[in-house]
Design an enzyme around this catalytic site. Structure first.
Site, PDB file in Angstrom:
ATOM      1  N   ASN A  97       0.801  -1.219   0.000  1.00  0.00           N
ATOM      2  CA  ASN A  97       0.000   0.000   0.000  1.00  0.00           C
ATOM      3  C   ASN A  97       0.837   1.274   0.000  1.00  0.00           C
ATOM      4  O   ASN A  97       0.322   2.357   0.241  1.00  0.00           O
ATOM      5  CB  ASN A  97      -0.949   0.012   1.201  1.00  0.00           C
ATOM      6  CG  ASN A  97      -0.210   0.119   2.525  1.00  0.00           C
ATOM      7  OD1 ASN A  97       1.002   0.001   2.587  1.00  0.00           O
ATOM      8  ND2 ASN A  97      -0.958   0.347   3.592  1.00  0.00           N
ATOM      9  N   GLN A 253     -11.365   3.509  16.185  1.00  0.00           N
ATOM     10  CA  GLN A 253     -11.995   3.253  14.903  1.00  0.00           C
ATOM     11  C   GLN A 253     -12.953   2.080  15.010  1.00  0.00           C
ATOM     12  O   GLN A 253     -12.606   1.094  15.664  1.00  0.00           O
ATOM     13  CB  GLN A 253     -10.919   2.949  13.833  1.00  0.00           C
ATOM     14  CG  GLN A 253     -10.046   4.119  13.511  1.00  0.00           C
ATOM     15  CD  GLN A 253      -9.065   3.856  12.368  1.00  0.00           C
ATOM     16  OE1 GLN A 253      -8.324   4.722  11.977  1.00  0.00           O
ATOM     17  NE2 GLN A 253      -9.046   2.645  11.828  1.00  0.00           N
ATOM     18  N   HIS A 272     -10.726   5.423   7.306  1.00  0.00           N
ATOM     19  CA  HIS A 272      -9.404   4.838   7.062  1.00  0.00           C
ATOM     20  C   HIS A 272      -9.350   4.217   5.663  1.00  0.00           C
ATOM     21  O   HIS A 272      -9.505   3.003   5.495  1.00  0.00           O
ATOM     22  CB  HIS A 272      -9.126   3.784   8.134  1.00  0.00           C
ATOM     23  CG  HIS A 272      -7.684   3.420   8.248  1.00  0.00           C
ATOM     24  ND1 HIS A 272      -7.183   2.697   9.296  1.00  0.00           N
ATOM     25  CD2 HIS A 272      -6.620   3.669   7.448  1.00  0.00           C
ATOM     26  CE1 HIS A 272      -5.888   2.511   9.152  1.00  0.00           C
ATOM     27  NE2 HIS A 272      -5.526   3.087   8.020  1.00  0.00           N
TER      28      HIS A 272
END
Length: 318
Positions: A97, A253, A272
């Site tokens: 990523n 989260q 996110h």
């Protein structure tokens, strides 16, 4: 006989072998493979059918289950042979990523520097038109001092890290290493955070450290929300010491509806999402497929893909 298990991190293309897992030779026949994630793709996963590995696993005769239930009564974990899960400490980034997150961070830097959000939220959406009301705090990125590696915009690049990169690479990137974080912060117009969350980095940016930054600093944080002191960020944004805060990571989260960061001035926050582009997901899936094929054939994984091997933390995380 205890069932042999292999855990593979889908979003980072990593493998985690529990201390009970001593061998990589898969048992013959169909296997139960479970993907445990903190969210479900649901109908959105169907819009990008090529980004997953479910069809491939099922075509090999295996059972593939995706769930966000880790400990409930319907948990599949006690009966699985392979676990695919999202990343966890200490193994956050291995490459899958990197491009996705880097592009996202550049976008957020430009959004903050150019004062985009008030122009959109306060004017376009609300039917207003006041160029001066946006331009008074909009700047060029060129010539600014940025606390990350950002060569193409002709910025002054400073970086702080526990490991210094090769001097030749520093020269190529135009980046200057700073040995002292607190000494670097007052120099930066923009601070970009790219560090893992550990005991040492939790609340690293508290009220005292934020006060060391120059007034009007911009923050981009796509690392972990808990690296920041939540209320210290709110106070600094309200006072104007932080002129803009952007990122996609929160503590905790999913962020609750009353999370104070939702209501700060000059924020550019999202859920996110920075590492979960379609291209990034294809890289994750390819990495996981490669490791599953190796496991099914009894082959070893590349050394850099291990988190734990033979009950020991991999050397790159020690």
């Amino acid at each position: 006989m205890a069932m042999k298990r292999v855990a593979i991190s889908l979003f980072q293309a990593l493998s985690s072998l529990s201390p009970l897992t001593r061998h990589l030779h898969a048992t013959a026949g169909s296997k139960k493979i479970v993907g445990v994630f903190y969210y479900k793709g649901n109908e959105y996963a169907k819009l990008n059918p090529n980004s997953g590995i479910g069809d491939w696993l099922e075509s090999q005769g295996h059972q593939y289950i995706v769930t966000d239930d880790k400990e409930g009564p319907n948990s599949h974990i006690p009966y699985l042979e392979v676990l695919i899960t999202t990343p966890f400490h200490p193994a956050y980034v291995t490459g899958c990523n990197v491009v996705s997150v880097a592009e996202d961070e550049l976008m957020r830097i430009l959004i903050l520097v150019r004062n985009f959000v008030p122009g959109y939220n306060n004017q376009v959406v609300n039917g207003d038109w006041n160029v001066a009301g946006i331009a008074y705090r909009a700047h060029d990125l060129e010539g600014k001092t940025v606390g990350t590696r950002l060569k193409p915009f002709n910025c002054n690049l400073l970086y702080y890290d526990r490991i210094r990169i090769d001097p030749e690479l520093e020269k190529e990137k135009g980046a200057k290493f700073e040995e002292d974080l607190d000494a670097m912060l007052p120099k930066c117009d923009v601070v970009v955070i790219n560090i893992p969350l550990t005991g040492k980095t939790r609340r690293l940016f508290d009220k005292e450290r934020i006060s060391k930054c120059k007034k009007g600093v911009l923050f981009v944080n796509n690392a972990r929300g808990a690296i920041m002191d939540t209320l210290a960020v709110v106070d600094a944004c309200n006072s104007g010491h932080i002129a803009g805060y952007s990122g996609d990571v929160w503590h905790s989260q999913p962020a609750p509806k009353d999370h104070p960061w939702r209501y700060m001035p000059n924020l550019a926050m999202t859920p996110h999402i920075s590492g979960t582009t379609i291209d990034g997901q294809l890289r994750y899936a390819a990495g996981v497929k490669d490791m599953l094929e190796r496991y099914f054939k009894g082959k070893d994984f590349p050394a850099q893909n291990y988190i734990v091997k033979e009950g020991e933390l991999a050397s790159q995380y020690q």
